[in-house]
Scaffold this motif. Structure first.
Motif, mmCIF file in Angstrom:
data_model
loop_
_atom_site.group_PDB
_atom_site.id
_atom_site.type_symbol
_atom_site.label_atom_id
_atom_site.label_comp_id
_atom_site.label_asym_id
_atom_site.label_seq_id
_atom_site.Cartn_x
_atom_site.Cartn_y
_atom_site.Cartn_z
ATOM 1 N N VAL A 514 0.873 -1.189 0.000
ATOM 2 C CA VAL A 514 0.000 0.000 0.000
ATOM 3 C C VAL A 514 0.904 1.231 0.000
ATOM 4 N N GLU A 515 0.306 2.408 -0.283
ATOM 5 C CA GLU A 515 1.079 3.650 -0.160
ATOM 6 C C GLU A 515 1.342 3.858 1.325
ATOM 7 N N MET A 516 2.551 4.086 1.731
ATOM 8 C CA MET A 516 2.846 4.244 3.151
ATOM 9 C C MET A 516 4.091 5.120 3.355
ATOM 10 N N GLU A 517 4.332 5.467 4.630
ATOM 11 C CA GLU A 517 5.471 6.326 4.933
ATOM 12 C C GLU A 517 6.401 5.582 5.895
ATOM 13 N N LEU A 518 7.669 5.558 5.577
ATOM 14 C CA LEU A 518 8.616 4.688 6.282
ATOM 15 C C LEU A 518 9.032 5.214 7.662
ATOM 16 N N THR A 519 9.316 6.537 7.769
ATOM 17 C CA THR A 519 9.856 7.030 9.042
ATOM 18 C C THR A 519 8.818 6.917 10.157
ATOM 19 N N GLN A 520 7.567 7.087 9.754
ATOM 20 C CA GLN A 520 6.489 6.960 10.735
ATOM 21 C C GLN A 520 6.438 5.531 11.277
ATOM 22 N N LEU A 521 6.519 4.559 10.332
ATOM 23 C CA LEU A 521 6.484 3.145 10.741
ATOM 24 C C LEU A 521 7.667 2.852 11.664
ATOM 25 N N ASP A 553 4.523 -3.333 1.760
ATOM 26 C CA ASP A 553 3.600 -4.047 2.660
ATOM 27 C C ASP A 553 3.970 -3.665 4.088
ATOM 28 N N PRO A 554 3.156 -2.842 4.788
ATOM 29 C CA PRO A 554 3.565 -2.304 6.089
ATOM 30 C C PRO A 554 3.789 -3.382 7.142
ATOM 31 N N SER A 555 2.922 -4.425 7.166
ATOM 32 C CA SER A 555 3.096 -5.385 8.261
ATOM 33 C C SER A 555 4.367 -6.220 8.056
ATOM 34 N N ARG A 556 4.676 -6.522 6.782
ATOM 35 C CA ARG A 556 5.902 -7.284 6.515
ATOM 36 C C ARG A 556 7.134 -6.409 6.780
ATOM 37 N N LEU A 557 7.044 -5.122 6.410
ATOM 38 C CA LEU A 557 8.158 -4.217 6.655
ATOM 39 C C LEU A 557 8.351 -4.049 8.166
ATOM 40 N N ASP A 558 7.238 -3.983 8.887
ATOM 41 C CA ASP A 558 7.250 -3.922 10.354
ATOM 42 C C ASP A 558 8.067 -5.094 10.895
ATOM 43 N N ALA A 636 11.211 -9.942 -1.865
ATOM 44 C CA ALA A 636 9.882 -10.001 -2.488
ATOM 45 C C ALA A 636 9.420 -8.598 -2.866
ATOM 46 N N MET A 637 9.986 -7.584 -2.206
ATOM 47 C CA MET A 637 9.628 -6.196 -2.555
ATOM 48 C C MET A 637 10.692 -5.592 -3.480
ATOM 49 N N ASP A 638 11.435 -6.445 -4.181
ATOM 50 C CA ASP A 638 12.488 -6.019 -5.133
ATOM 51 C C ASP A 638 13.623 -5.265 -4.465
#
Ligand code: ADP
Length: 663
Positions: A514-521, A553-558, A636-638
């Motif tokens: 999804v569109e998301m922001e990394l520093t926030q996560l 994918d925010p949960s996988r990046l999490d 998987a996210m290249d």
């Protein structure tokens, strides 16, 4: 005259040259009068071997020269010189060469000057020639060189004893061109004939150097020969002589061919061939194309049966006979001597595969008929052994022009069979390991699913207990319930890792970008782990950073962030952790740097593999799955994940992600 003083020019006054100068010449010189009697002669003449009498002035030449026709002839020629004044030069006699010049007084010939050069005494020359011929013969013999000589005028084709031996002919055999062509191995015939044709044409330069095989005239023995030859032409370009040498190079060729064959076989066996049938087919084909005419291979099962067979024939037209023969390869033990090696582990060399032997080996009359069609004259049966087991048998057969097998062939076949046995053993171990890994993955998947259910219910129970506790009870339970809840959470995360591993194994690690922001996560994750950092005594340094938007994918990046940050706290306890985020060339770069134990360079490659750990389990807990799962997610996210580390100095893990990953 210009009046200057000039020395008179030095002039050689022949008159004043003492005759003695000539008398010292290295060839014999004699002056004879018109009666052909010696007048004067020099020292060299007196030393000649030719004259038959002691020389003195006045002696007649006829009494000096050896009697015979040649002397008569030369005396007659001298008379001619006296009569005509025409000299002659360098007439060959048995003992020397004679030249003759007239001596004039006015116009009259008053005598002759003779010049005599000695050639080696005939007897001695012949002897020297014989000695050198004998020496040549001996050195040719000791080098085992055969010689031949062809005279196109007479058609005579002379071969010495060694050449005949190399051509497989009996001593005294009369060689001719047709026979010679017929003994050249059919596969080398055309090439050899082309070279010979080229050599006997004058523009070729007339020499050749070639290697070819011959099939012995008498004994059918195949030999490799190295042949060098030379053609001689007359001034019109006609062939007058063709001769040369032959040397046996069979052993060298065999050694070369064996080494080539084994390295080719090893290369073939080293290829990743998952099916034993494929290995066998290819080995059979390679063998049939080089060390035998046809090859049959059977693989044993633990009960000794040969359920799988493969075969190949050098001649494609004969291939179906081999396929047919495969049907008859006895599959059960004890049915044919062909399978003896399976039980004894010993190979057999059947030099002569005669009718009697064929009958013993045949399992039925049809089998015997097929053996006769294939018509091998020599056979080897070799067990394929490795790892203390017999994995099967190889049958190698020689037919037609191929020579009969010997011990050296057997040793080569045994080496091949051993290598094939090793490959089959490796394949077996590989299959076993693959099955074991399959079972393990299946177990992990089942176990993690099974564990997940009671854990979910345990979590629910904890929540219900928490809700139903009276304030008094809560006080007496104290921190126990939150501890129990946190242990269940830890257990849940371990089980989740196991579940992820089995999902990855089955290729089912789905992403939902999804569109998301990394520093926030990142901040959220650090917040969640604040307790972990506090316990480890790690301060986290994350400077103000511009936002980084991406499609991930925010949960996988999490999951990846949790893994890297908790590892930094675990392996870098008591030291600060530095977190950085930046965008370079359209890619987000996130790094987590600790100042902990670091990683030895040799351990780095396996950290990202399943269960890869570089620490002892006594000091650090963990399943060794976090980095493996993180790598799978990032890729998987290249993206890419890498680590730079120095033991005892710390590690920096960097995740690089395209801002827009594939969906
Ligand atoms: P786990 O930490 O559960 O063993 P991981 O897959 O997360 O599994 O890590 C694999 C191994 O990598 C660890 O066992 C450890 O040896 C090494 N490792 C991971 N992160 C670090 C780090 N920050 N510093 C030193 N070693 C690390």
């Amino acid at each position: 005259m210009n009046g200057s003083l000039q020395e008179p020019a030095l002039r050689l006054d022949l008159e004043s040259v003492p005759l003695e100068v000539l008398w010292n010449a290295p060839i014999g010189i004699a002056l004879v009068d018109r009666g052909l009697q010696l007048v004067r002669f020099n020292r060299a003449l007196a030393g000649l071997h030719g004259p038959r009498a002691r020389l003195y002035p006045g002696i007649r030449l006829a009494d000096v020269l050896p009697p015979g026709e040649a002397t008569q002839d030369i005396l007659w020629r001298m008379e001619q010189v006296l009569a005509t004044g025409q000299p002659f030069s360098r007439i060959e006699l048995e003992w020397g060469r004679v030249s003759c010049h007239p001596l004039h007084e006015g116009t009259r010939v008053v005598g002759l000057c003779l010049y005599l050069e000695e050639v080696p005494e005939p007897g001695l020359a012949r002897e020297a020639l014989q000695v050198s011929e004998e020496r040549l013969r001996m050195s040719l013999a000791s080098a085992s060189i055969g010689t031949w000589d062809f005279n196109p005028a007479t058609g005579e084709f002379l071969c010495d004893a060694r050449a005949l031996e190399l051509f497989g002919a009996p001593p005294g055999f009369r060689m001719d061109c047709d026979t010679f062509h017929s003994i050249i191995h059919p596969e080398d015939r055309e090439r050899t004939q082309q070279v010979i044709q080229r050599t006997v044409s004058p523009e070729s330069g007339g020499s050749y150097d070639i290697e070819y095989r011959v099939i012995g005239i008498q004994n059918g023995v195949e030999r490799w020969l190295s042949a060098q030859g030379r053609a001689w032409f007359d001034e019109h370009g006609g062939l007058v002589r063709f001769s040369g040498t032959v040397v046996d190079i069979t052993q060298r060729k065999r050694t070369e061919a064996s080494a080539r064959f084994l390295s080719e076989a090893s290369r073939l066996l080293a290829e990743r061939l998952d099916r034993a049938e494929e290995i066998l087919e290819r080995v059979a084909r390679l063998s049939a194309s080089s060390i035998c005419t046809y090859c049959i291979i059977g693989v044993t099962r633990p009960d000794g049966r040969l359920p799988r067979v493969a075969g190949a024939h050098r001649e494609p037209s004969q291939e179906h006979f081999v396929r047919e023969a495969l049907r008859f390869v006895p599959r059960a033990p004890g049915t044919s001597p062909l399978l003896e090696g399976v039980h004894t582990g010993r190979s057999a060399l059947i030099r002569e595969f005669t009718q009697d032997v064929r009958q013993r080996y045949a399992v039925s009359p049809e089998h015997l008929a097929l053996m006769n069609t294939l018509d091998a004259h020599s056979v080897m049966t070799v067990p394929m052994r490795a790892g203390g087991k017999v994995h099967g048998m190889m049958i190698l057969a020689a037919c037609a022009h191929q020579r009969r097998f010997d011990e050296e062939d057997l040793a080569l076949a045994e080496e091949l069979a051993h290598r094939v046995g090793m490959a089959l053993e490796n394949l077996r171990l590989y299959e076993e390991a693959r099955q074991a890994v399959g079972l393990r993955d299946e177990f992990l998947s089942v176990a993690s699913h099974e564990l997940k259910t009671p854990l979910t219910s345990l979590k629910l129970q904890h929540a219900l207990i928490g809700k139903s506790l009276t304030p008094e009870c809560r006080a007496s339970v104290g921190t126990r319930l939150p501890k129990a809840v946190s242990q269940v959470e830890r257990l849940t995360s371990l089980v989740d890792s196991l579940l992820d591993v089995s999902r990855i194994g089955a290729g089912r690690l789905g992403l939902e970008p999804v569109e998301m922001e990394l520093t926030q996560l990142l901040r959220e994750v650090m917040e969640r782990l604040s307790e972990v950092f506090a316990q480890a005594g790690c301060g986290v340094d994350f400077p103000d950073t511009p936002t980084v938007h991406g499609y991930w994918d925010p949960s996988r990046l999490d999951q990846v962030l949790v893994n890297l940050l908790s590892n930094a706290a675990k392996y870098g306890a008591g030291k600060p952790i530095h977190v950085r985020v930046k965008v370079v060339d359209g890619r987000a770069l996130l790094s987590v740097e600790d100042e902990g134990i670091g990683i030895a360079p040799g351990d780095v490659p396996r950290l990202f593999s399943r269960f890869g750990r570089a620490v002892s389990e006594r000091h650090y807990g963990g399943l060794g799955l976090g980095l493996f799962i993180s790598k799978q997610i990032v890729e998987a996210m290249d993206g890419r994940i890498r680590v730079e580390s120095q033991p005892a100095r710390g590690s920096t893990f960097t995740v690089e992600l395209p801002l827009r990953a594939r969906g």
